[in-house]
Motif scaffolding. Structure first.
Motif, PDB file in Angstrom:
ATOM      1  N   GLY A 670       0.784  -1.240   0.000  1.00 41.30           N
ATOM      2  CA  GLY A 670       0.000   0.000   0.000  1.00 41.30           C
ATOM      3  C   GLY A 670       0.802   1.269   0.000  1.00 41.30           C
ATOM      4  N   LEU A 671       2.126   1.200  -0.259  1.00 47.84           N
ATOM      5  CA  LEU A 671       2.896   2.438  -0.295  1.00 47.84           C
ATOM      6  C   LEU A 671       2.477   3.272  -1.502  1.00 47.84           C
ATOM      7  N   ASP A 672       2.535   4.594  -1.353  1.00 48.74           N
ATOM      8  CA  ASP A 672       1.965   5.489  -2.360  1.00 48.74           C
ATOM      9  C   ASP A 672       2.872   5.665  -3.570  1.00 48.74           C
ATOM     10  N   TYR A 673       4.170   5.862  -3.338  1.00 50.22           N
ATOM     11  CA  TYR A 673       5.078   6.149  -4.444  1.00 50.22           C
ATOM     12  C   TYR A 673       6.314   5.259  -4.338  1.00 50.22           C
ATOM     13  N   GLY A 674       6.938   5.026  -5.505  1.00 48.39           N
ATOM     14  CA  GLY A 674       8.174   4.288  -5.552  1.00 48.39           C
ATOM     15  C   GLY A 674       9.250   5.072  -6.275  1.00 48.39           C
ATOM     16  N   GLN A 675      10.506   4.781  -5.893  1.00 43.53           N
ATOM     17  CA  GLN A 675      11.639   5.481  -6.501  1.00 43.53           C
ATOM     18  C   GLN A 675      12.823   4.524  -6.561  1.00 43.53           C
ATOM     19  N   GLY A 676      13.593   4.574  -7.625  1.00 40.79           N
ATOM     20  CA  GLY A 676      14.759   3.718  -7.770  1.00 40.79           C
ATOM     21  C   GLY A 676      14.928   3.253  -9.201  1.00 40.79           C
ATOM     22  N   HIS A 677      15.891   2.355  -9.431  1.00 34.49           N
ATOM     23  CA  HIS A 677      16.189   1.882 -10.788  1.00 34.49           C
ATOM     24  C   HIS A 677      15.017   1.125 -11.388  1.00 34.49           C
ATOM     25  N   ALA A 678      14.221   0.466 -10.562  1.00 31.25           N
ATOM     26  CA  ALA A 678      13.072  -0.264 -11.082  1.00 31.25           C
ATOM     27  C   ALA A 678      11.939   0.662 -11.498  1.00 31.25           C
ATOM     28  N   VAL A 679      12.004   1.930 -11.111  1.00 29.60           N
ATOM     29  CA  VAL A 679      10.957   2.903 -11.438  1.00 29.60           C
ATOM     30  C   VAL A 679      11.389   3.779 -12.606  1.00 29.60           C
ATOM     31  N   ALA A 680      12.499   4.480 -12.429  1.00 28.54           N
ATOM     32  CA  ALA A 680      13.018   5.359 -13.479  1.00 28.54           C
ATOM     33  C   ALA A 680      14.459   5.677 -13.144  1.00 28.54           C
ATOM     34  N   PRO A 681      15.306   5.810 -14.158  1.00 26.47           N
ATOM     35  CA  PRO A 681      16.714   6.101 -13.879  1.00 26.47           C
ATOM     36  C   PRO A 681      16.920   7.546 -13.460  1.00 26.47           C
ATOM     37  N   CYS A 682      18.047   7.788 -12.780  1.00 29.46           N
ATOM     38  CA  CYS A 682      18.438   9.157 -12.434  1.00 29.46           C
ATOM     39  C   CYS A 682      19.019   9.826 -13.678  1.00 29.46           C
ATOM     40  N   GLU A 683      18.595  11.044 -13.947  1.00 28.97           N
ATOM     41  CA  GLU A 683      19.106  11.781 -15.095  1.00 28.97           C
ATOM     42  C   GLU A 683      19.116  13.265 -14.765  1.00 28.97           C
ATOM     43  N   PRO A 684      19.881  14.056 -15.542  1.00 30.71           N
ATOM     44  CA  PRO A 684      19.927  15.493 -15.258  1.00 30.71           C
ATOM     45  C   PRO A 684      18.533  16.108 -15.261  1.00 30.71           C
ATOM     46  N   LEU A 685      18.309  17.034 -14.335  1.00 31.10           N
ATOM     47  CA  LEU A 685      16.987  17.632 -14.181  1.00 31.10           C
ATOM     48  C   LEU A 685      16.513  18.288 -15.472  1.00 31.10           C
ATOM     49  N   GLU A 686      17.381  18.989 -16.156  1.00 37.41           N
ATOM     50  CA  GLU A 686      16.984  19.693 -17.364  1.00 37.41           C
ATOM     51  C   GLU A 686      16.531  18.704 -18.440  1.00 37.41           C
ATOM     52  N   VAL A 687      17.261  17.584 -18.558  1.00 38.34           N
ATOM     53  CA  VAL A 687      16.908  16.564 -19.551  1.00 38.34           C
ATOM     54  C   VAL A 687      15.569  15.919 -19.203  1.00 38.34           C
TER      55      VAL A 687
END
Length: 697
Positions: A670-687
């Motif tokens: 039941g967690l609301d949000y997920g973060q990490g490599h399985a969700v989306a990669p880290c990339e420059p904010l502008e990109v």
């Protein structure tokens, strides 16, 4: 203004009615006596003129003036008579004795019968007609009727007698004096009795009132004598019982306050986890030792210790294991130190040791022993065994060092050198190399400002994905950063913030992140995109009101309301500096900002801060999310965190999700949000902003 006392009221209640009654009675009888005196004087005056008129008849008829004078003079000798006057039929005075006050008109006025003539405040005059008697005729041969007798009673003159009323006034004064004396004489024993009664009745009450005043003045040992009976006695006993209870309660509260004060003072100077002195107390004692050296005392050395391989323990076993490791390692270090040495926890996995009256060779030997203890130590948690170590920097404090900041910077540099040399070793600070700051990783004081000036601080985006339906339709991202330097590995944001905090550069880093984030929010707004950014800030931000003013200025410049900006702080800060963070959060909410907590769940004490801070988001510690599903304890704790957050309307974020399976488990919990490599990669904010938000919709 205070009213009359009980004693005064009792005296008034006792004396006033009696006094009024006594005065009324005395004055009544006095007035009656004075009226009797006036009546007596008037009766005497009337009887005198009635007596004088018949005996004056012969002298008037015969014209015997000397006899009349003798008669007037004899009348004057009577008590109270001031004048006697005999006038003939024409109203002419033929015999006068004394000081006459009547006027000639009054002497000539006819009088039908004896009675008053005139009266003033000082005298009174009575008069009577002198009538010719009918004795000259022969009563045996002449029969007369009453009417004829009245007709034959010819008035041949008048007599007047004046009486002096001063004697009457003297008697009146005597009566008043006697009445006053009687009143005083009567009231004196009554007053004495009233005073005795009033004192007897009011003394216990006065004693109680005085005792109450003493009690209100914190004299809790006050007692009253229980010598009175009746209701007052009940009050006295009740007061003593109450005072005894209050004294006991006060004594108990005083002991508790003293204990709490001592405990608070101890907690303010010591680390709650290890029991060692905290950073503030360590720096205070370091400053005291530095002043002693500058005053001519012996030099001393300071060890700065940074544990090696501590983070893997936290990541693999959670914060509870990390806390236990810190407690054990602190006790281990204490076994090598002298009683006069000071061991303190400076924060996280950093420790400091002040070695009083210690030269560098001895300090290096102690540092080597401590380093060996840390290297040989094995930490066991459940079924895992960890080998750690310690990188130790040694600096000498002598008369040439003037500021604590210089000591901390030197020790920090030496500690970094120890880490660069391969960890788990000792390095001494080399003053001759202090000017060449660019040659060491520890020289942050120049590296961070140069990176900001040359725009080598790259701001990254860590996108978040909704794991549940019904959440707001918006782009949610956490802001991160890395410092890029030629020929070196990038410095990630947690290490960068830690270094910036040490060298008072955290404000510059925070402002850089905030400015970049608010520009991104403005660009998303201009493209009709709903964006929310979570920005991690340094712990010292809560002590800088200028940061909120800086945010308000940027929001005003870009005409934003601040609802898309969430400021992230660590869970440790929420427990260690709860009041400061709560105050900061309150002011931030006024700007429309929200607050988030990261690394949440590592300490059970953090749950108590959720209701106070009311954060919008909590980022759950990876030590919980990475073991979800495989570890029952972590799964149960994770479920409890989620339920508590949901009850308070707080959205939960699972961080560092590495695989799809973990993502499914966290979603099912039941967690609301997920973060990490399985969700989306880290990339420059502008990109990320250009691709995922503006173009992706």
């Amino acid at each position: 203004m205070s009213g009359p006392t009980l004693r005064q009221r009792l005296l008034l209640l006792t004396l006033l009615p009696s006094g009024l009654i006594s005065i009324a009675l005395v004055f009544f009888f006095t007035a009656t006596g004075i009226a009797s005196l006036e009546d007596e004087l008037k009766a005497k005056a009337l009887s005198t003129v009635r007596y004088l008129a018949p005996i004056s008849e012969y002298g008037i008829i015969a014209g015997h003036i000397d006899g009349l004078h003798s008669l007037a003079h004899a009348t004057l000798q009577e008590s109270g008579v001031k004048a006697a006057i005999i006038v003939n039929q024409k109203g002419k005075a033929i015999a006068v004795s004394g000081r006459v006050s009547l006027t000639s008109d009054q002497l000539r006025s006819p009088l039908p019968a004896p009675g008053p003539v005139a009266e003033t405040e000082t005298w009174i005059a009575y008069g009577a007609p002198v009538k010719r008697s009918a004795s000259e005729s022969d009563v045996l041969f002449e029969f007369s009727s009453p009417s004829s007798e009245a007709a034959s009673a010819e008035v041949i003159g008048h007599v007047f007698v004046e009486f002096d009323k001063r004697e009457l006034g003297n008697k009146r004064r005597e009566l008043l004096e006697q009445a006053t004396f009687i009143i005083l004489l009567g009231l004196l024993p009554l007053g004495i009795l009233a005073v005795v009664v009033a004192d007897g009745m009011s003394a216990p009450v006065r004693q109680l009132a005085a005792a109450v005043r003493k009690m209100s003045g914190a004299q809790f040992d006050t007692r009253v004598s229980e010598s009175t009976g009746g209701e007052i006695g009940i009050l006295e006993r009740g007061f003593n019982e109450m005072a005894e209870h209050i004294e006991e309660v006060h004594h108990s509260m005083q002991l508790r306050i003293e204990e709490a004060t001592a405990q608070l003072a101890y907690q303010a100077r010591h680390d709650a986890l290890t029991g060692l002195v905290n950073r503030r107390e360590f720096e205070s004692r370091l400053e005291k030792a530095l002043r002693s050296v500058q005053a001519g005392g012996s030099e001393f050395c300071v060890l700065f210790i940074d544990l090696d391989r501590f983070k893997p323990v936290n990541d693999a076993c959670g914060h509870l294991a990390g806390d236990e490791l810190l407690r054990q390692i602190a006790q281990l270090f204490l076994t090598r130190l002298r009683d006069e040495d000071i061991l303190g926890r400076l924060g996280g996995d950093e420790f400091g040791i002040i070695l009083h009256d210690c030269k560098l060779p001895n300090a290096l030997q102690i540092a080597e022993d401590v380093c060996m203890l840390a290297g040989d130590y094995r930490f066991i948690w459940q079924d895992k065994v960890f080998a750690i170590g310690a990188s130790i920097g040694v600096t000498v404090v002598d008369r040439h060092i003037r500021r604590i900041k210089d000591v901390l910077a030197a020790g920090d540099q030496a500690c970094y050198q120890a880490k660069d040399s391969g960890r788990n070793r000792v390095c001494a600070h080399q003053p001759e190399n202090a000017g060449n700051r660019r040659q060491h990783d520890g020289q942050w004081a120049l590296r961070i400002p140069e990176a900001l000036a040359e725009q080598r601080l790259q701001v990254d985006a860590l996108p978040l994905r909704a794991l549940q339906s019904g959440l707001p339709n918006r782009h949610l991202v956490e802001i991160s950063a890395r410092m890029n330097e030629p020929g070196r590995a990038p410095i990630l944001l947690p290490a960068l913030i830690d270094a910036a905090e040490r060298y008072d550069l955290s404000e510059a880093v925070d402002h850089y992140l905030l400015a970049t984030t608010i520009q991104a929010l403005a660009r998303a707004r201009d493209n009709a995109r709903n964006l929310c950014c979570l920005v991690p800030l340094s712990p010292s931000t809560v002590d800088r009101p200028a940061t909120l003013k800086y945010i308000a200025t940027l929001l005003g410049r870009y005409r934003l309301d601040g609802s898309g900006l969430c400021l992230l702080f660590s869970e440790e800060l929420s427990t260690r500096r709860a009041s400061q963070l709560s105050s900061f959060a309150h002011e931030a909410c006024k700007l429309g900002l929200s607050i988030g907590l990261q690394e949440f769940g590592g300490s059970m004490s953090s749950f108590g801060q959720l209701r106070t801070l009311a954060p919008a988001f909590i980022k759950i510690s990876p030590s919980l999310t990475q073991q979800a599903g495989s570890n029952k304890t972590s799964t149960a704790l994770l479920r409890a965190v989620k339920e508590i957050a949901a009850d308070l309307g707080i959205q939960s974020i699972a961080a560092d999700i590495a695989d799809i399976d973990s993502l499914g488990v966290l979603k099912s919990l039941g967690l609301d949000y997920g973060q990490g490599h399985a969700v989306a990669p880290c990339e420059p904010l502008e990109v990320w902003l250009e691709g995922a938000v503006i173009r992706g919709g």
